[in-house]
Scaffold this active site. Structure first.
Site: not given
Length: 155
Positions: A135-137
Protein backbone atom coordinates in the site's frame (compact mmCIF):
# COMPACT_ATOMS: atom_id res chain seq x y z
CA UNK A 1 0.90 -22.23 32.80
CA UNK A 2 3.88 -24.53 32.13
CA UNK A 3 7.31 -23.00 32.44
CA UNK A 4 10.29 -23.14 30.09
CA UNK A 5 11.22 -26.37 31.84
CA UNK A 6 7.83 -27.91 31.06
CA UNK A 7 7.84 -31.69 30.90
CA UNK A 8 4.62 -31.96 28.93
CA UNK A 9 4.47 -34.76 26.40
CA UNK A 10 4.59 -33.76 22.73
CA UNK A 11 1.17 -33.03 21.24
CA UNK A 12 -0.29 -32.83 17.78
CA UNK A 13 0.00 -29.27 16.35
CA UNK A 14 -3.80 -29.02 16.10
CA UNK A 15 -3.97 -29.22 19.91
CA UNK A 16 -1.48 -26.41 20.60
CA UNK A 17 -4.19 -23.72 20.55
CA UNK A 18 -5.91 -25.42 23.46
CA UNK A 19 -2.83 -25.77 25.65
CA UNK A 20 -1.08 -23.22 27.84
CA UNK A 21 1.96 -22.07 25.91
CA UNK A 22 5.56 -22.51 26.86
CA UNK A 23 8.59 -22.71 24.52
CA UNK A 24 8.87 -26.48 24.92
CA UNK A 25 5.16 -27.10 24.29
CA UNK A 26 5.12 -24.79 21.27
CA UNK A 27 8.08 -26.72 19.81
CA UNK A 28 6.24 -30.03 20.12
CA UNK A 29 8.23 -31.03 23.20
CA UNK A 30 11.61 -30.36 21.58
CA UNK A 31 14.13 -27.82 22.81
CA UNK A 32 14.67 -24.82 20.54
CA UNK A 33 17.89 -22.94 20.09
CA UNK A 34 18.42 -19.34 19.07
CA UNK A 35 21.35 -20.51 16.94
CA UNK A 36 18.92 -21.84 14.33
CA UNK A 37 17.00 -18.58 13.99
CA UNK A 38 17.97 -15.05 12.97
CA UNK A 39 17.97 -12.91 16.11
CA UNK A 40 16.47 -9.44 15.76
CA UNK A 41 17.00 -6.34 17.79
CA UNK A 42 15.79 -2.77 17.74
CA UNK A 43 17.41 0.26 19.33
CA UNK A 44 14.63 2.70 20.14
CA UNK A 45 16.48 5.85 19.23
CA UNK A 46 15.08 8.47 16.89
CA UNK A 47 15.24 7.17 14.22
CA UNK A 48 14.98 3.50 15.24
CA UNK A 49 17.67 1.00 14.31
CA UNK A 50 16.35 -2.46 13.45
CA UNK A 51 18.93 -5.23 12.84
CA UNK A 52 18.54 -8.86 11.85
CA UNK A 53 20.92 -11.54 10.62
CA UNK A 54 24.46 -10.98 9.40
CA UNK A 55 26.42 -7.80 8.89
CA UNK A 56 28.80 -7.45 5.94
CA UNK A 57 31.74 -8.15 8.25
CA UNK A 58 30.11 -11.35 9.50
CA UNK A 59 29.29 -12.51 5.95
CA UNK A 60 32.91 -11.88 4.93
CA UNK A 61 34.27 -13.69 8.00
CA UNK A 62 32.07 -16.69 7.13
CA UNK A 63 33.19 -16.48 3.47
CA UNK A 64 29.61 -16.15 2.26
CA UNK A 65 29.08 -14.78 -1.23
CA UNK A 66 26.60 -11.95 -0.90
CA UNK A 67 25.16 -8.87 -2.54
CA UNK A 68 24.38 -5.67 -0.71
CA UNK A 69 22.02 -2.80 -1.34
CA UNK A 70 21.97 0.50 0.53
CA UNK A 71 19.32 3.15 0.08
CA UNK A 72 18.93 6.49 1.86
CA UNK A 73 15.61 7.01 3.63
CA UNK A 74 15.28 10.42 1.97
CA UNK A 75 14.24 8.61 -1.25
CA UNK A 76 11.21 6.94 0.39
CA UNK A 77 7.76 8.44 -0.21
CA UNK A 78 6.59 7.94 3.38
CA UNK A 79 9.73 9.66 4.67
CA UNK A 80 9.06 12.66 2.45
CA UNK A 81 5.42 12.79 3.51
CA UNK A 82 6.26 12.71 7.22
CA UNK A 83 9.46 14.77 7.05
CA UNK A 84 11.41 11.89 8.69
CA UNK A 85 14.24 11.88 6.14
CA UNK A 86 17.21 10.60 8.17
CA UNK A 87 18.57 7.07 7.90
CA UNK A 88 19.09 4.24 5.45
CA UNK A 89 18.04 0.72 4.48
CA UNK A 90 20.81 -1.86 4.06
CA UNK A 91 20.13 -5.47 3.05
CA UNK A 92 22.36 -8.47 2.35
CA UNK A 93 21.34 -11.32 0.07
CA UNK A 94 23.29 -14.56 -0.47
CA UNK A 95 24.08 -16.39 -3.72
CA UNK A 96 20.81 -18.37 -3.40
CA UNK A 97 18.80 -15.12 -3.27
CA UNK A 98 18.00 -15.54 0.45
CA UNK A 99 18.01 -12.48 2.70
CA UNK A 100 20.82 -13.02 5.21
CA UNK A 101 20.92 -9.68 7.01
CA UNK A 102 19.60 -6.16 7.25
CA UNK A 103 20.10 -2.88 9.08
CA UNK A 104 17.18 -0.48 8.89
CA UNK A 105 17.63 3.00 10.34
CA UNK A 106 14.42 4.99 9.95
CA UNK A 107 11.38 6.21 11.84
CA UNK A 108 9.90 2.69 11.85
CA UNK A 109 13.15 0.70 11.58
CA UNK A 110 12.03 -1.98 14.03
CA UNK A 111 8.80 -2.61 12.14
CA UNK A 112 10.53 -2.89 8.76
CA UNK A 113 13.21 -5.16 10.24
CA UNK A 114 10.44 -7.42 11.56
CA UNK A 115 9.03 -7.77 8.04
CA UNK A 116 12.48 -8.91 6.92
CA UNK A 117 12.66 -11.30 9.88
CA UNK A 118 9.40 -12.90 8.72
CA UNK A 119 10.76 -13.22 5.18
CA UNK A 120 14.02 -14.74 6.46
CA UNK A 121 12.24 -17.20 8.76
CA UNK A 122 9.91 -18.20 5.92
CA UNK A 123 12.94 -18.59 3.62
CA UNK A 124 11.46 -16.22 1.05
CA UNK A 125 13.74 -15.18 -1.74
CA UNK A 126 14.31 -11.43 -1.97
CA UNK A 127 12.41 -11.34 -5.27
CA UNK A 128 9.15 -11.95 -3.40
CA UNK A 129 9.56 -8.63 -1.57
CA UNK A 130 10.95 -6.93 -4.66
CA UNK A 131 7.80 -7.78 -6.63
CA UNK A 132 5.24 -7.44 -3.82
CA UNK A 133 2.63 -4.70 -4.08
CA UNK A 134 2.56 -2.66 -0.88
CA UNK A 135 0.00 0.00 0.00
CA UNK A 136 1.14 3.56 -0.69
CA UNK A 137 2.52 5.46 1.11
CA UNK A 138 3.97 3.01 3.63
CA UNK A 139 7.51 2.54 4.90
CA UNK A 140 7.26 -1.07 3.69
CA UNK A 141 7.03 -0.12 0.03
CA UNK A 142 10.67 0.91 0.23
CA UNK A 143 11.52 -2.81 0.25
CA UNK A 144 10.71 -2.86 -3.48
CA UNK A 145 13.26 -0.14 -4.10
CA UNK A 146 16.08 -1.35 -1.88
CA UNK A 147 16.08 -4.87 -3.37
CA UNK A 148 16.12 -3.34 -6.86
CA UNK A 149 19.49 -1.77 -5.92
CA UNK A 150 21.34 -5.02 -5.20
CA UNK A 151 24.89 -4.86 -6.46
CA UNK A 152 27.27 -7.50 -7.81
CA UNK A 153 28.23 -10.42 -5.54
CA UNK A 154 30.95 -9.83 -2.93
CA UNK A 155 32.92 -12.25 -0.83
Amino acid sequence: MPSATCTAAPVHPSQLRRLPHCPRCAAGGKSRSAKQRPLPYTVFTDPQLGRIGLSEEQAQAQQIDYRVAVMPVSTIGRARETGRLGGFFKVLVDAKDQIIGAAILCAEGGEIMTMLQLAMTGKLKYQVLLQMIFAHPLWAEALNNVFAKLGKPKK
